[in-house]
Design a protein around this motif. Structure first.
Motif, PDB file in Angstrom:
ATOM      1  N   MET A   1      66.297  14.627 -28.772  1.00  0.00           N
ATOM      2  CA  MET A   1      66.297  15.050 -27.361  1.00  0.00           C
ATOM      3  C   MET A   1      65.142  14.394 -26.625  1.00  0.00           C
ATOM      4  SD  MET A   1      66.301  18.936 -25.797  1.00  0.00           S
ATOM      5  CE  MET A   1      67.998  19.215 -26.290  1.00  0.00           C
ATOM      6  N   SER A   2      65.346  14.066 -25.342  1.00  0.00           N
ATOM      7  CA  SER A   2      64.325  13.428 -24.522  1.00  0.00           C
ATOM      8  C   SER A   2      63.162  14.384 -24.287  1.00  0.00           C
ATOM      9  CB  SER A   2      64.923  13.010 -23.178  1.00  0.00           C
ATOM     10  OG  SER A   2      66.033  12.185 -23.350  1.00  0.00           O
ATOM     11  N   ALA A   3      62.053  13.801 -23.821  1.00  0.00           N
ATOM     12  CA  ALA A   3      60.899  14.615 -23.464  1.00  0.00           C
ATOM     13  C   ALA A   3      61.284  15.599 -22.368  1.00  0.00           C
ATOM     14  CB  ALA A   3      59.764  13.712 -22.993  1.00  0.00           C
ATOM     15  N   ALA A   4      60.557  16.709 -22.342  1.00  0.00           N
ATOM     16  CA  ALA A   4      60.874  17.751 -21.372  1.00  0.00           C
ATOM     17  C   ALA A   4      60.615  17.245 -19.953  1.00  0.00           C
ATOM     18  CB  ALA A   4      60.048  18.990 -21.649  1.00  0.00           C
ATOM     19  N   SER A   5      61.613  17.385 -19.100  1.00  0.00           N
ATOM     20  CA  SER A   5      61.468  17.058 -17.684  1.00  0.00           C
ATOM     21  C   SER A   5      60.899  18.250 -16.931  1.00  0.00           C
ATOM     22  CB  SER A   5      62.833  16.671 -17.114  1.00  0.00           C
ATOM     23  OG  SER A   5      62.760  16.400 -15.745  1.00  0.00           O
ATOM     24  N   ILE A   6      61.292  19.463 -17.375  1.00  0.00           N
ATOM     25  CA  ILE A   6      60.812  20.692 -16.748  1.00  0.00           C
ATOM     26  C   ILE A   6      60.355  21.652 -17.842  1.00  0.00           C
ATOM     27  CG2 ILE A   6      61.440  22.687 -15.327  1.00  0.00           C
ATOM     28  CD1 ILE A   6      63.523  20.873 -13.999  1.00  0.00           C
ATOM     29  N   GLN A   7      59.172  22.193 -17.684  1.00  0.00           N
ATOM     30  CA  GLN A   7      58.631  23.186 -18.612  1.00  0.00           C
ATOM     31  C   GLN A   7      58.305  24.459 -17.835  1.00  0.00           C
ATOM     32  OE1 GLN A   7      55.387  20.670 -20.183  1.00  0.00           O
ATOM     33  NE2 GLN A   7      56.321  20.953 -22.204  1.00  0.00           N
ATOM     34  N   ILE A   8      58.887  25.550 -18.277  1.00  0.00           N
ATOM     35  CA  ILE A   8      58.677  26.846 -17.637  1.00  0.00           C
ATOM     36  C   ILE A   8      58.060  27.768 -18.678  1.00  0.00           C
ATOM     37  CG2 ILE A   8      59.802  28.782 -16.478  1.00  0.00           C
ATOM     38  CD1 ILE A   8      62.071  26.805 -15.731  1.00  0.00           C
ATOM     39  N   GLN A   9      56.861  28.262 -18.395  1.00  0.00           N
ATOM     40  CA  GLN A   9      56.119  29.044 -19.380  1.00  0.00           C
ATOM     41  C   GLN A   9      55.711  30.397 -18.799  1.00  0.00           C
ATOM     42  OE1 GLN A   9      52.946  26.179 -20.358  1.00  0.00           O
ATOM     43  NE2 GLN A   9      53.960  25.822 -22.318  1.00  0.00           N
ATOM     44  N   ASP A  10      56.208  31.465 -19.440  1.00  0.00           N
ATOM     45  CA  ASP A  10      55.786  32.838 -19.132  1.00  0.00           C
ATOM     46  C   ASP A  10      55.871  33.151 -17.635  1.00  0.00           C
ATOM     47  OD1 ASP A  10      55.166  33.182 -21.852  1.00  0.00           O
ATOM     48  OD2 ASP A  10      53.168  32.325 -21.552  1.00  0.00           O
ATOM     49  N   VAL A  11      56.964  32.746 -17.011  1.00  0.00           N
ATOM     50  CA  VAL A  11      57.089  32.904 -15.562  1.00  0.00           C
ATOM     51  C   VAL A  11      57.605  34.297 -15.204  1.00  0.00           C
ATOM     52  CG1 VAL A  11      58.561  32.228 -13.601  1.00  0.00           C
ATOM     53  CG2 VAL A  11      57.241  30.509 -14.851  1.00  0.00           C
ATOM     54  N   ASN A  12      56.908  34.913 -14.271  1.00  0.00           N
ATOM     55  CA  ASN A  12      57.301  36.186 -13.688  1.00  0.00           C
ATOM     56  C   ASN A  12      57.277  36.047 -12.165  1.00  0.00           C
ATOM     57  OD1 ASN A  12      57.175  38.237 -16.120  1.00  0.00           O
ATOM     58  ND2 ASN A  12      55.347  36.952 -16.285  1.00  0.00           N
ATOM     59  N   LYS A  13      58.183  36.761 -11.502  1.00  0.00           N
ATOM     60  CA  LYS A  13      58.194  36.769 -10.041  1.00  0.00           C
ATOM     61  C   LYS A  13      58.416  38.188  -9.565  1.00  0.00           C
ATOM     62  CE  LYS A  13      58.226  35.003  -5.859  1.00  0.00           C
ATOM     63  NZ  LYS A  13      57.052  34.334  -5.275  1.00  0.00           N
ATOM     64  N   ILE A  14      57.490  38.676  -8.742  1.00  0.00           N
ATOM     65  CA  ILE A  14      57.554  40.041  -8.212  1.00  0.00           C
ATOM     66  C   ILE A  14      57.549  39.964  -6.694  1.00  0.00           C
ATOM     67  CG2 ILE A  14      56.397  42.281  -8.115  1.00  0.00           C
ATOM     68  CD1 ILE A  14      55.124  41.579 -10.836  1.00  0.00           C
ATOM     69  N   PHE A  15      58.502  40.674  -6.080  1.00  0.00           N
ATOM     70  CA  PHE A  15      58.562  40.768  -4.627  1.00  0.00           C
ATOM     71  C   PHE A  15      58.169  42.183  -4.205  1.00  0.00           C
ATOM     72  CE2 PHE A  15      61.748  37.421  -5.488  1.00  0.00           C
ATOM     73  CZ  PHE A  15      61.284  36.426  -4.639  1.00  0.00           C
ATOM     74  N   ALA A  16      57.410  42.284  -3.117  1.00  0.00           N
ATOM     75  CA  ALA A  16      57.111  43.589  -2.531  1.00  0.00           C
ATOM     76  C   ALA A  16      58.275  44.000  -1.640  1.00  0.00           C
ATOM     77  CB  ALA A  16      55.829  43.522  -1.718  1.00  0.00           C
TER      78      ALA A  16
ATOM     79  N   GLU B   1      62.467  24.932 -21.654  1.00  0.00           N
ATOM     80  CA  GLU B   1      62.190  23.503 -21.579  1.00  0.00           C
ATOM     81  C   GLU B   1      63.504  22.796 -21.326  1.00  0.00           C
ATOM     82  OE1 GLU B   1      60.004  21.689 -24.690  1.00  0.00           O
ATOM     83  OE2 GLU B   1      58.148  22.771 -24.230  1.00  0.00           O
ATOM     84  N   ILE B   2      63.537  21.969 -20.298  1.00  0.00           N
ATOM     85  CA  ILE B   2      64.749  21.248 -19.930  1.00  0.00           C
ATOM     86  C   ILE B   2      64.480  19.762 -20.110  1.00  0.00           C
ATOM     87  CG2 ILE B   2      66.337  20.716 -18.046  1.00  0.00           C
ATOM     88  CD1 ILE B   2      65.738  23.560 -16.974  1.00  0.00           C
ATOM     89  N   ALA B   3      65.281  19.118 -20.925  1.00  0.00           N
ATOM     90  CA  ALA B   3      65.061  17.717 -21.268  1.00  0.00           C
ATOM     91  C   ALA B   3      65.425  16.801 -20.108  1.00  0.00           C
ATOM     92  CB  ALA B   3      65.890  17.345 -22.497  1.00  0.00           C
TER      93      ALA B   3
ATOM     94  N   PRO C   1      55.858  31.216  -8.686  1.00  0.00           N
ATOM     95  CA  PRO C   1      55.844  32.412  -9.528  1.00  0.00           C
ATOM     96  C   PRO C   1      54.637  33.300  -9.237  1.00  0.00           C
ATOM     97  CG  PRO C   1      56.139  30.414 -10.850  1.00  0.00           C
ATOM     98  CD  PRO C   1      55.771  29.978  -9.481  1.00  0.00           C
ATOM     99  N   SER C   2      54.803  34.592  -9.511  1.00  0.00           N
ATOM    100  CA  SER C   2      53.671  35.513  -9.419  1.00  0.00           C
ATOM    101  C   SER C   2      52.693  35.272 -10.559  1.00  0.00           C
ATOM    102  CB  SER C   2      54.172  36.960  -9.449  1.00  0.00           C
ATOM    103  OG  SER C   2      55.094  37.189  -8.406  1.00  0.00           O
ATOM    104  N   SER C   3      53.231  34.850 -11.714  1.00  0.00           N
ATOM    105  CA  SER C   3      52.400  34.459 -12.853  1.00  0.00           C
ATOM    106  C   SER C   3      53.184  33.491 -13.708  1.00  0.00           C
ATOM    107  CB  SER C   3      51.974  35.685 -13.673  1.00  0.00           C
ATOM    108  OG  SER C   3      53.114  36.357 -14.189  1.00  0.00           O
ATOM    109  N   GLY C   4      52.478  32.790 -14.596  1.00  0.00           N
ATOM    110  CA  GLY C   4      53.097  31.761 -15.405  1.00  0.00           C
ATOM    111  C   GLY C   4      53.057  30.417 -14.709  1.00  0.00           C
ATOM    112  N   THR C   5      53.531  29.379 -15.391  1.00  0.00           N
ATOM    113  CA  THR C   5      53.460  28.026 -14.839  1.00  0.00           C
ATOM    114  C   THR C   5      54.800  27.308 -14.971  1.00  0.00           C
ATOM    115  OG1 THR C   5      52.707  27.098 -16.954  1.00  0.00           O
ATOM    116  CG2 THR C   5      51.002  27.763 -15.374  1.00  0.00           C
ATOM    117  N   ILE C   6      55.049  26.415 -14.020  1.00  0.00           N
ATOM    118  CA  ILE C   6      56.195  25.514 -14.054  1.00  0.00           C
ATOM    119  C   ILE C   6      55.656  24.102 -13.891  1.00  0.00           C
ATOM    120  CG2 ILE C   6      58.347  24.825 -12.927  1.00  0.00           C
ATOM    121  CD1 ILE C   6      58.643  27.705 -11.956  1.00  0.00           C
ATOM    122  N   ALA C   7      56.085  23.203 -14.764  1.00  0.00           N
ATOM    123  CA  ALA C   7      55.691  21.800 -14.666  1.00  0.00           C
ATOM    124  C   ALA C   7      56.939  20.939 -14.564  1.00  0.00           C
ATOM    125  CB  ALA C   7      54.857  21.385 -15.870  1.00  0.00           C
TER     126      ALA C   7
END
Length: 265
Positions: A1-16, A31-33, A61-67
């Motif tokens: 599989m190719s290298a990751a194009s998108i990496q999503i780690q521990d992502v949370n989203k909270i709306f008030a 991880e999306i190749a 995101p409210s927390s976590g990272t997207i690359a």
């Protein structure tokens, strides 16, 4: 599989929401190749569009990272092109000018713009409509223009939020085939949001089924059917039944939650 194009780690989203918080996404890890075609599937309220908007950088995101391509997403960026369900075309511009708009903003030369626009007009069957305005086009043609405008920027990642949802069945299938051809030719990474199980199976290398709120990953399924796929085949329908049961479980949770909320009100 190719290298990751998108990496999503521990992502949370909270709306008030009024006096309470709504957890839209919880503990998303993906991880999306590079070059992969991924569909996000699930009922309304499962966070599909919220996740896509986070990847696009429109709502972080409210927390976590997207690359994306190794860079942390902190806002919209040129490596991520977005196609919306609403065509988002400039009504005062011709088809040609709509497609050229982003290239003009980037400061490309007239010769470069003309070459890119002409190539995309031909690729998407729009050459005869280059001087038309959006009001003169069908829904399917408008969506072709919207896709061409994003492709003109040559973003390696293409984000699509139910782009064919408002189209009739025949136009939808035609554009699905067009999208698959473009994806195959250009090698883009595609993340495609849909409510349609059949559309997801027809298009995707991989389907991410999401749960009703809070949105989590219920199933991460690789689709290895050969292309072009036959929706009438036994293999296709076996997948459709399996995915249908997963989505229906979440739809029932959604309905139960609405009933509880109505009773409380």
């Amino acid at each position: 599989m190719s290298a990751a194009s998108i990496q999503i780690q521990d992502v949370n989203k909270i709306f008030a929401s009024d006096d309470r918080e709504v957890v839209a996404l919880k503990d998303i890890n993906l991880e999306i190749a590079s070059g992969q075609f991924v569909c996000l599937l699930g009922p309304s309220g499962c966070g599909k569009s919220t996740l896509l908007n986070a990847i696009a950088g429109f709502s972080l995101p409210s927390s976590g990272t997207i690359a994306a391509d190794g860079k942390v997403v902190s806002g919209p960026g040129p490596e991520r092109g977005m196609v919306f369900q609403e065509y988002a075309l400039f009504p005062w511009m011709t088809v040609e000018k709509n497609i050229a708009f982003g290239l003009e903003i980037k400061g490309q030369s007239k010769a470069q713009i003309e070459q890119t626009v002409s190539t995309l007009l031909q690729k998407l069957g729009l050459s005869d409509f280059r001087q038309r305005y959006p009001k003169d086009l069908s829904g399917g043609m408008r969506q072709r223009v919207a896709i061409a405008r994003v492709l003109a920027l040559d973003s390696p990642i293409l984000l699509m939020d139910e782009p064919f949802g408002a189209l009739d069945a025949l136009t939808r299938r035609s554009l699905q085939d067009e999208l698959l051809r473009i994806w195959s030719e250009l090698g883009k990474t595609v993340i495609f949001v849909t409510h349609s199980i059949e559309e997801a199976i027809y298009l995707a290398d991989r389907i991410i089924v999401m749960t009703y709120r809070p949105g989590t990953i219920k199933r991460d399924m690789l689709i290895d059917l050969p292309r072009l796929r036959d929706p009438a085949s036994a293999e296709f329908n076996a997948l459709k039944r399996e995915l249908g049961m997963l989505v229906m479980e979440e739809q029932q949770r959604h309905q139960q939650a609405e009933m509880v909320a109505a009773a409380v009100d």
